[in-house]
Design an enzyme around this catalytic site. Structure first.
Site, PDB file in Angstrom:
ATOM      1  N   GLU A  32       0.915  -0.765   0.414  1.00 53.05           N
ATOM      2  CA  GLU A  32      -0.190   0.135  -0.471  1.00 53.05           C
ATOM      3  C   GLU A  32       1.023   0.943   0.350  1.00 53.05           C
ATOM      4  O   GLU A  32       1.928   1.420   0.625  1.00 53.05           O
ATOM      5  CB  GLU A  32      -0.851   0.077   1.759  1.00 53.05           C
ATOM      6  CG  GLU A  32      -2.240   1.124   1.891  1.00 53.05           C
ATOM      7  CD  GLU A  32      -2.392   1.424   0.187  1.00 53.05           C
ATOM      8  OE1 GLU A  32      -3.215   0.733  -0.001  1.00 53.05           O
ATOM      9  OE2 GLU A  32      -2.704   3.289  -0.075  1.00 53.05           O
ATOM     10  N   LYS A  49     -19.967   8.739   5.950  1.00 51.88           N
ATOM     11  CA  LYS A  49     -20.548   8.155   6.782  1.00 51.88           C
ATOM     12  C   LYS A  49     -20.016   8.910   8.633  1.00 51.88           C
ATOM     13  O   LYS A  49     -21.546   9.332   9.050  1.00 51.88           O
ATOM     14  CB  LYS A  49     -21.135   6.543   6.855  1.00 51.88           C
ATOM     15  CG  LYS A  49     -21.815   6.120   5.823  1.00 51.88           C
ATOM     16  CD  LYS A  49     -21.195   6.705   4.399  1.00 51.88           C
ATOM     17  CE  LYS A  49     -21.550   6.421   3.087  1.00 51.88           C
ATOM     18  NZ  LYS A  49     -21.388   6.579   2.094  1.00 51.88           N
ATOM     19  N   ARG A 268     -15.944   8.223 -11.219  1.00 49.47           N
ATOM     20  CA  ARG A 268     -14.220   8.284 -11.092  1.00 49.47           C
ATOM     21  C   ARG A 268     -13.844   6.843 -11.952  1.00 49.47           C
ATOM     22  O   ARG A 268     -14.569   6.140 -12.390  1.00 49.47           O
ATOM     23  CB  ARG A 268     -14.689   7.303  -9.506  1.00 49.47           C
ATOM     24  CG  ARG A 268     -15.074   7.499  -8.808  1.00 49.47           C
ATOM     25  CD  ARG A 268     -14.648   7.145  -6.739  1.00 49.47           C
ATOM     26  NE  ARG A 268     -13.498   6.642  -6.511  1.00 49.47           N
ATOM     27  CZ  ARG A 268     -12.268   7.230  -5.856  1.00 49.47           C
ATOM     28  NH1 ARG A 268     -13.324   8.642  -5.124  1.00 49.47           N
ATOM     29  NH2 ARG A 268     -11.898   6.872  -5.419  1.00 49.47           N
ATOM     30  N   ALA A 315     -17.359  -0.771  -2.177  1.00 54.30           N
ATOM     31  CA  ALA A 315     -16.720  -1.498  -1.285  1.00 54.30           C
ATOM     32  C   ALA A 315     -16.254  -3.402  -1.241  1.00 54.30           C
ATOM     33  O   ALA A 315     -15.768  -3.832  -1.389  1.00 54.30           O
ATOM     34  CB  ALA A 315     -16.569  -1.081  -0.483  1.00 54.30           C
ATOM     35  N   HIS A 439     -42.476  -6.342  15.894  1.00 58.36           N
ATOM     36  CA  HIS A 439     -43.820  -5.074  15.719  1.00 58.36           C
ATOM     37  C   HIS A 439     -43.449  -3.944  17.123  1.00 58.36           C
ATOM     38  O   HIS A 439     -42.837  -4.522  17.814  1.00 58.36           O
ATOM     39  CB  HIS A 439     -45.037  -4.751  15.615  1.00 58.36           C
ATOM     40  CG  HIS A 439     -45.459  -4.506  16.176  1.00 58.36           C
ATOM     41  ND1 HIS A 439     -46.442  -3.308  14.910  1.00 58.36           N
ATOM     42  CD2 HIS A 439     -46.735  -3.522  17.142  1.00 58.36           C
ATOM     43  CE1 HIS A 439     -47.226  -2.316  15.381  1.00 58.36           C
ATOM     44  NE2 HIS A 439     -47.134  -2.741  16.920  1.00 58.36           N
TER      45      HIS A 439
END
Ligand code: NAI
Length: 453
Positions: A32, A49, A268, A315, A439
């Site tokens: 990475e 988020k 993208r 993702a 419920h």
């Protein structure tokens, strides 16, 4: 250093593949160049988020009086919201690093290039090192497109990566592109009190989703004060005196929208820059690495998954492809079902969709019916003061076989899994109607939608 597998890119596709490989006994390296977690964790799903969660709470707190809660003046501090977001990112990043250690996956920091069969050159600063492996899996993801619009590189014109780091309130924001990123940022900044304008080239927002979902979102956004221009293409961005930006766009006629900042989110594209040595490139198609159903590229021993192969840039799709690719390499039969990939948009209320819409079923020549249930009569929605919303199921007329579902309601991004599961199991609406749902819950609306009498 000899590995069974080298994975390039530690986003959700790459790290899930590396962990699966390690679990199946492959000696694995994961390379990475930035931080582990990829776009999803560092510049995408998780940070947006986290901010949307704070902004949603801010909106609810301003309305808390109606619930008998006195809050005094409700204020937000974007700097603190950013800190909270960063805590979430760091915590999840540590989780990936810990898993890599535990599973004995070598996490190597550097920029990788495939330089020959089974050979990967990794550059870290001035240092270079070559690693070899029986197989190489490319999971380098994608990056935002910058369209050829005049003025696109001016200060104040940003991509979602940059806006995600913003710590100052923004008075007004023009968003170019009413797709997934555009609408999530519209929801976020509108909740924080910014004057938002969305300019979308296609006739509807979220062009890849159901018409009615898009229409409902447009109405809701307008009700909250967002200006939405569809069928409008941005031609140029100019700087005004005082640093404000002016977007020139053409809808039925030439118009302009002025703002303090401009967010560009028009899609993208796969990230392959510098990834392959001269003369050693797999076949590509419109910038995407071509793969077959086993995730093999045209070069032997080299595989690719996720955004870099085009297709559904999500993702969870990349993660499933990563695990599936490893299972293919190991001739394992237990693969994940890639036919049904849910789409989720974290606006308020949330939007989710899986399988076919009624229009798509019709276009495919399937005799289908659909049934829509409004959330207005759902007990849980009434309790929480939820806004307009609905759940729609699409099914084959003759057999009742489920074809798809679309929804806009609270917790839609969780509720959609019930339909994904049913589609994967080839269930009918009658099968779904036999299930007892508790419920009071939002999921009771599913019972109502599938009881077709
Ligand atoms: P997108 O493809 O969803 O939307 C881009 C929009 O920009 C399109 O509707 C397009 O018609 C419009 N557009 C293009 N050129 C334009 C112009 N000159 N003027 C006005 N409008 C123009 O791409 P987006 O939103 O950038 O997202 C990129 C990727 O990230 C997508 O594949 C998406 O699936 C993924 N993503 C998914 C999320 C989720 O699942 N919740 C969240 C964020 C991103």
């Amino acid at each position: 250093m000899e590995y069974d597998l080298i994975v390039i890119g530690a986003g959700p596709g790459g790290y899930e593949a590396a962990f699966e490989a390690a679990d199946l006994g492959m000696k694995t390296a994961l390379i990475e160049k930035e931080e582990p977690g990829g776009t999803c964790l560092n510049h995408g799903c998780i940070p947006t988020k986290a901010l949307l969660h704070g902004a949603g709470l801010f909106r609810k707190m301003k309305d808390a009086e109606a619930l008998g809660i006195s809050t005094g003046e409700v204020l937000y501090d974007l700097r603190k919201m950013q800190e909270r977001k960063q805590d979430a990112v760091l915590r999840l990043r540590k989780g990936i690093e810990d898993s890599a250690k535990r599973k004995k996956v070598d996490l190597i920091r550097g920029t990788a290039a495939v330089c020959g069969k089974g050979r990967v050159l990794v550059r870290t600063g001035a240092e270079e090192q070559t690693f070899t492996a029986g197989r190489i899996l490319i999971a380098t993801g994608s990056r935002p497109v910058k369209p050829p619009i005049d003025g696109i590189d001016m200060p104040g014109v940003v991509t979602s990566d940059e806006l995600l780091e913003n710590e100052e309130p923004i008075g007004s924001l023009v968003i170019i592109g009413g797709g997934v990123i555009g609408m999530e940022f519209a929801s976020l900044y509108e909740a924080l009190g910014t004057k938002v304008t969305v300019i979308e080239a296609m006739p509807q927002l979220l062009p890849n989703l159901d018409r009615e979902l898009a229409q409902s979102l447009k109405m809701l956004m307008k009700k909250r004060g967002v200006t939405v221009c569809t069928g409008a293409r941005v031609e140029a961005i100019r700087q005004r005196k005082g640093g404000r930006l002016l977007c020139e766009y053409t809808a039925e006629k030439s118009e302009t929208a002025e703002a303090d900042a401009v967010l560009v989110c028009v899609g993208r594209r796969p990230y392959t820059e510098g990834l392959f040595a001269e003369g050693f490139r797999p076949e590509m198609e419109r910038g995407c690495i071509r793969v077959n159903e086993r995730y093999e590229t045209s070069l032997p021993g080299i595989y690719a998954i996720g955004d870099v192969t085009g297709g559904v840039m999500l993702a969870h799709a990349a993660a499933a492809e990563g695990r599936n690719a490893i299972r293919e390499m190991n001739a394992r039969p237990d693969k994940e079902d890639m036919r049904w990939i849910p789409s989720c948009i974290y606006t308020e209320p949330e939007i989710a969709s899986v399988g076919m819409t009624a229009d798509e079923a019709k276009a495919a020549g399937i005799e289908a019916e659909s049934r829509k249930v409004l959330m207005g009569a759902n007990g849980r929605t009434v309790i929480t003061g939820g806004e307009r919303g609905f759940i729609r199921v699409v099914y084959e007329k003759e057999t009742g076989k489920l074809l798809g579902a679309q929804m806009m309601c609270e917790r839609a991004t969780d509720l959609i899994s019930e339909f994904t599961q049913a589609l994967s199991a080839g269930q009918t609406v009658q099968d779904l109607a036999r299930v007892i749902r508790p419920h009071p819950t939002f999921s009771e609306a599913i019972s109502e939608a599938v009881r077709i009498g």
